[in-house]
Structures are given as C-alpha cells and as structure tokens.
Design an enzyme around this catalytic site. Structure first.
Site, PDB file in Angstrom:
ATOM      1  N   MET A   1      38.646  48.237  41.198  1.00  0.00           N
ATOM      2  CA  MET A   1      39.716  49.215  41.464  1.00  0.00           C
ATOM      3  C   MET A   1      39.247  50.298  42.432  1.00  0.00           C
ATOM      4  O   MET A   1      39.604  51.455  42.295  1.00  0.00           O
ATOM      5  CB  MET A   1      40.179  49.863  40.146  1.00  0.00           C
ATOM      6  CG  MET A   1      40.735  48.854  39.163  1.00  0.00           C
ATOM      7  SD  MET A   1      40.983  49.517  37.496  1.00  0.00           S
ATOM      8  CE  MET A   1      39.325  49.401  36.814  1.00  0.00           C
ATOM      9  N   ASP A  19      49.199  39.770  31.560  1.00  0.00           N
ATOM     10  CA  ASP A  19      49.198  40.806  32.592  1.00  0.00           C
ATOM     11  C   ASP A  19      49.520  40.253  33.972  1.00  0.00           C
ATOM     12  O   ASP A  19      49.577  39.065  34.178  1.00  0.00           O
ATOM     13  CB  ASP A  19      47.789  41.406  32.699  1.00  0.00           C
ATOM     14  CG  ASP A  19      47.505  42.361  31.572  1.00  0.00           C
ATOM     15  OD1 ASP A  19      48.455  42.920  31.032  1.00  0.00           O
ATOM     16  OD2 ASP A  19      46.310  42.528  31.246  1.00  0.00           O
ATOM     17  N   LYS A  53      52.633  45.645  35.221  1.00  0.00           N
ATOM     18  CA  LYS A  53      53.545  46.536  35.945  1.00  0.00           C
ATOM     19  C   LYS A  53      54.523  45.705  36.745  1.00  0.00           C
ATOM     20  O   LYS A  53      54.194  44.652  37.258  1.00  0.00           O
ATOM     21  CB  LYS A  53      52.747  47.404  36.924  1.00  0.00           C
ATOM     22  CG  LYS A  53      51.853  48.393  36.243  1.00  0.00           C
ATOM     23  CD  LYS A  53      51.394  49.454  37.246  1.00  0.00           C
ATOM     24  CE  LYS A  53      50.369  50.353  36.614  1.00  0.00           C
ATOM     25  NZ  LYS A  53      48.990  49.959  36.883  1.00  0.00           N
TER      26      LYS A  53
HETATM   27  N1  SAH Z   1      39.082  42.639  33.201  1.00  0.00           N
HETATM   28  C1  SAH Z   1      39.090  42.385  34.620  1.00  0.00           C
HETATM   29  C2  SAH Z   1      39.164  43.649  35.440  1.00  0.00           C
HETATM   30  C3  SAH Z   1      40.437  44.410  35.246  1.00  0.00           C
HETATM   31  S1  SAH Z   1      40.538  45.805  36.269  1.00  0.00           S
HETATM   32  C4  SAH Z   1      37.847  41.561  34.983  1.00  0.00           C
HETATM   33  O1  SAH Z   1      36.955  41.392  34.166  1.00  0.00           O
HETATM   34  O2  SAH Z   1      37.788  41.075  36.116  1.00  0.00           O
HETATM   35  C5  SAH Z   1      41.445  45.196  37.642  1.00  0.00           C
HETATM   36  C6  SAH Z   1      40.564  45.149  38.852  1.00  0.00           C
HETATM   37  O3  SAH Z   1      39.791  43.969  38.846  1.00  0.00           O
HETATM   38  C7  SAH Z   1      41.283  45.106  40.185  1.00  0.00           C
HETATM   39  O4  SAH Z   1      41.720  46.366  40.596  1.00  0.00           O
HETATM   40  C8  SAH Z   1      40.201  44.582  41.076  1.00  0.00           C
HETATM   41  O5  SAH Z   1      39.260  45.566  41.404  1.00  0.00           O
HETATM   42  C9  SAH Z   1      39.520  43.592  40.164  1.00  0.00           C
HETATM   43  N2  SAH Z   1      40.008  42.222  40.369  1.00  0.00           N
HETATM   44  C10 SAH Z   1      40.688  41.451  39.494  1.00  0.00           C
HETATM   45  N3  SAH Z   1      40.884  40.217  40.002  1.00  0.00           N
HETATM   46  C11 SAH Z   1      40.304  40.208  41.226  1.00  0.00           C
HETATM   47  C12 SAH Z   1      40.136  39.236  42.243  1.00  0.00           C
HETATM   48  N4  SAH Z   1      40.625  37.987  42.123  1.00  0.00           N
HETATM   49  N5  SAH Z   1      39.470  39.578  43.357  1.00  0.00           N
HETATM   50  C13 SAH Z   1      38.957  40.801  43.512  1.00  0.00           C
HETATM   51  N6  SAH Z   1      39.090  41.779  42.583  1.00  0.00           N
HETATM   52  C14 SAH Z   1      39.745  41.479  41.455  1.00  0.00           C
END
Ligand code: SAH
Length: 507
Positions: free
Chosen positions: A173, A36, A58
C-alpha cells in the site's frame, strides 16, 4: 445448534492457481464465502452451487461494510452453524486485518482456522525476477505498510530503523505515499542509489514492473502512472532482476487473447493461455444446452449395449450421454459390449474419465478417416451405430457410415445455442486494436462468431486469427479471412504452440 467454523483463508496474490490446496478445498465446501476486492473471482467458481457469496470489498455503488460489521457477519453466520470461509487476498495475517477477525472469533467463542496464503510482496517480487533474500546480498526482509492507519499517522513508522536495515524492504500500500517514503529513507541515511522496484498487479497477466533507485522511483511511478495494488521493493536484490526476469518474457505475456469456445469447454484453453501470461477475453458466441426433447437420448443411453458401435464426436456429446445415463440411475455398464469410437484426443480423454477406453480413434477428424478407422476396427455391413451429436451437426459422418452398410441412429445429445452477448464490446475492442489474437477451435465457432462480429472489422484490424486446423481455416475462408497461424497438431496444445512460435518470431 452446532457451532460452525470461521476459516480465515489466504487467496494468494491474484493468480487463481496460487492458493493452497487446503484453501481451495475449503472454498469447495463452504456454506458462506465472504470475500474482498483483491480475491481472484475465478476462485469463487469452485464454490458449491448453494454457497452464499458475500462481497465486502470497496465498490462505488455499494456501501462498504465496516470492519466491525464484517466481524459481526462472520461470527453470526458461524454461530448459526455455517462453515464460513473468509477469503482474503495474499495471506490473511499480513496487513489484511485478519488478526482482528480472528480476535472477534476468539472473543465470541467461535471455532476458527487460519489457512496461510502466498503474500503479495513475495509473489510479486518472485514474478518480477527478484529473490527477496539472497545469501550474499540480503539476509532479511521487512514487511512494511506504506499506508498507516490515518488515526495513528504515517509517522508511526520508524524510518531511522528502516533506513539502517541491510536487507530488503517491502512496502505494501505504498504507492500513494511513495514520495514521502523514499524521502524519509534518504533523510535517515539510506543510500540514494539503493535499487528499488514497484510492481503493480504482480503475479497476474497485468503485472507491470518499474525499476530505479531510491531517488528516482517515486518520480518514475508518477510519470508512468503505475497504480495500486502495487508492492515497492527496496534493496540490492532488485538488481538481480536484470538476470532473473522470466514472467514478463513469456511469449504471450500481457497479450489480449479472445477465446470463442463455449464457456463449458473453454476452461482448459483459458487456463493454459493464462499460464503463458495472456490476458484472456471470452466471447463464446454459443451456449451448450440440453436437447428440447431429452427422451431419445435417454432411451439410447439406457439401451446403449444393444448397439454394435457408439461414435462420440465431441466432449459435449460424452458429457450429455453420461449425464443422461447418470440421471436414470445407470452407469457405464449400460454400454455392455458396444464398441466405442472417439473423435479427437479430448473426446477420448473424456471417455477414459468415465471408464471407457475407445476401441477406435481416427488420427484426424475427417469423415473419410473416421469411417476407415471404424472399418479397420471391425465395423462391418449391418452393424448398428449410435451417433450422439449436436443438433446442428452436418450429415456427412452418418452418410459415410451408411455408405459402408452401417445402420445409423442419430440422436441429438445437446443443442448449440447462438449467444451474441458481449459481441458489440468485443467488436469495438478489435477495431480499437485492443485484441492481439482470436482463437478458433472449430469451424462452428468460426461461423458462430461471425454471425455476431463483422468479418470486415477483423480483416482491417491488426488482430491475428489462430486456427486449430484446416477445417477451421476453411471456415475462416468462407468469411474472406485466412489464419495468421494454423496448428500443426490439431489440439489445444498445437494451437498454443503455433501462437507462441509466431510470438517468438516477432509477428
Ligand atoms: N493480505 C495481503 C495484503 C493486503 S494489503 C497479502 O498478504 O498480500 C493490500 C496491498 O497488498 C495492496 O495495496 C498492495 O500493496 C498489495 N498487493 C496485493 N495484491 C498485490 C499484487 N497482485 N501485486 C502487488 N501488490 C499487491
């Protein structure tokens, strides 16, 4: 045909070192990796050279695969017998639709394994200096999506219940809906002065943290243009950040540092800079390539035991020598009783990895000292000395050894090929003040770099050249420049120390 397996692997929050050992091992062994947008691309460097890498995030240019198409891709490749790693940001089962992918595997009767990852809320909060729980302050943490499935509608969330929680809320998100999230929590009775934070790109050198209250945060995030991916943390634990911030206080945090070493040699410097929080930009200016004619090196390597001494001047030289030896089917035993001299600690370390402990190791990489060190270690007049070196290596060292009566054989172990790709963009960024430091780790990287970048631009700009030692600094002098810092010990560690000291002094 045997069925393969689908591995749902959490890649962690964006720092390539925050993946699990299991996850990393599976990447190395995968036949297919489906990844991803939020997966750090550096992790993919660990993949085998025959692995197929498929991006399904995306992107503006490409049609995005639907979830059903991704499920189908995983199942069909695994059914053909492949080890399929589905690499997902953070943890695969937290808001990543990993649950749907596992269900697809289960329904198709394809074996699967789930490798948990460090989820973004926990990592981003930790790197912002916010413990998501604390014995006296928060006894629970709730993971919430701020971006509900549009078909279900945002109102799916039970704000009355969320507002009454006494612990920590973590919204994923949530940036797009932040205004309405905060308003809904307030309308449902949460105190307006509840501490709140938004953390963009947590756990990376691009991390940005904004703190405020439930009442102010949405406006601050809008005004300061904080962008996704970001985590919003709401709760009293946020107030601990004042005392616990650490990540953003590291001396090189968010500094843009240009690395001019050849890519094949830059890994440890890049890694160590990133551990200090730097945003690394690479412009190698040279590539390391095999010699045009590999035969002399091959012959020298096979007959290595007939020399009295072999002098290795660089890690590249050791790599080329043992690579060649390996291809002939031989190994380190070909060196027999030949004694070995290593110039520089990195060269010595590389030799030890091939099972060779150097007999001589001059303290400094100066020609006179190398010759003296060899003599001190027993080199006498008439000794035969092999020097596997770069095509562009100057004659000083062989000349100095010949002057001591040695019979020197030079052999080209590798070529350094100028590579100006990316130079125009780097020069533009230096001119625009977008680069804070340029690291120079040898005189040849200085000369290569300035064969593509105008020294006058560097001299006018605010960028600070950092030099690994006097020889490198002298090369900068050839271009009318002097280093902002020079390492006291002429190693990567010494270079980083010099840069950090300067950063702490506020230069
Ligand atoms: N499976 C992932 C989450 C996927 S949803 C997990 O466990 O972290 C995607 C969301 O994760 C983004 O929109 C954001 O809110 C958050 N996210 C992912 N990486 C991030 C980062 N390095 N810093 C802050 N938010 C992050």
């Amino acid at each position: 045909m045997n069925k393969g397996t689908i591995y749902l692997v959490g890649a962690g929050p964006g720092d390539p070192e925050l993946i699990t050992v299991r996850g990393r091992r599976l990447i190395e062994r995968a036949d297919v990796i489906v990844y991803d947008r939020l997966v750090p691309t550096r992790l993919l460097d660990a993949a085998g050279k025959d692995a197929e890498l498929i991006y399904v995030g995306k992107s503006p240019e490409r049609h995005t695969l639907s979830q059903a198409e991704i499920n189908e891709l995983l199942v069909s490749r695994a059914s053909e017998g492949a080890k399929v790693v589905r690499l997902k940001g953070g943890d695969p089962f937290i808001f990543g639709r990993g649950g749907e992918e596992a269900l697809a595997a289960a329904e198709a009767n394809v074996p699967f394994e789930v490798v948990p990852g460090v989820t973004a809320a926990v990592a981003a909060a930790a790197c912002a200096g916010i413990p998501v729980t604390h014995r006296k302050i928060a006894s629970e943490i709730t993971f919430v999506t701020g971006h509900e499935d549009p078909e279900k509608g945002f109102s799916q969330l039970d704000f009355a219940s969320l507002a009454s929680r006494r612990g920590t809320l973590a919204f994923y998100m949530g940036v797009g809906n932040l205004e309405s999230i905060c308003r809904s929590l307030i309308e449902n009775g949460m105190a307006v002065d509840t501490p709140a934070a938004a953390i963009q790109q947590g756990a990376t050198p691009w991390q940005r943290t904004i703190t405020g209250t439930l009442e102010t945060l949405a406006g601050q995030v809008r005004d300061e243009k904080l962008h996704p991916p970001a985590i919003v943390i709401i709760g009293r634990v946020v107030s601990l950040r004042d005392r616990l911030r650490w990540f953003e206080d590291r001396p090189l945090f968010a500094r843009y540092v240009l690395v001019t070493r050849a890519r094949s040699q830059s890994a440890s410097l890049v890694e160590r800079l990133e551990r200090l929080g730097a945003r690394v930009v690479q412009m190698p200016a040279i590539r390391i390539e095999p010699p045009d004619d590999p035969e002399p090196l091959t012959q020298a390597a096979i007959r290595a035991g007939r020399y009295d001494w072999i002098v290795f001047t660089s890690v590249n030289g050791v790599n080329a020598f043992f690579g060649t030896l390996g291809r002939t089917g031989a190994d380190a035993r070909s060196l027999g009783n030949a004694r070995v001299c290593a110039i520089g600690p990195a060269t010595a370390e590389r030799l030890e990895r091939s099972g060779i402990r150097p007999d001589a190791q001059p303290a400094r990489a100066l020609t006179a000292e190398i010759a003296a060190a060899l003599e001190a270690a027993g080199m006498t007049s008439g000794d035969s000395v092999l020097c596997p070196r770069a095509d562009i290596a100057p004659p000083d060292l062989p000349d100095a050894l010949k002057a001591k009566g040695a019979v020197v054989e030079e052999v080209i172990a590798y070529r350094t090929v100028p590579d100006g790709s990316g130079a125009a963009e780097v020069q533009r960024r230096i001119e625009a003040g977008e680069i804070d430091w340029i690291t120079f780790t040898s005189a040849s990287t200085v000369r290569n770099f300035f064969s593509f970048v105008d020294p006058a631009v560097v001299s006018r700009a605010l960028v600070k050249p950092a030099s690994i030692g006097p020889v490198t600094s002298a090369a900068l002098g050839e271009f009318g420049l002097s280093p902002a810092v020079e390492a006291k010990s002429h190693t990567i560690g010494g270079l980083l120390d010099a840069m950090m000291n300067a950063a702490v002094r506020g230069h």
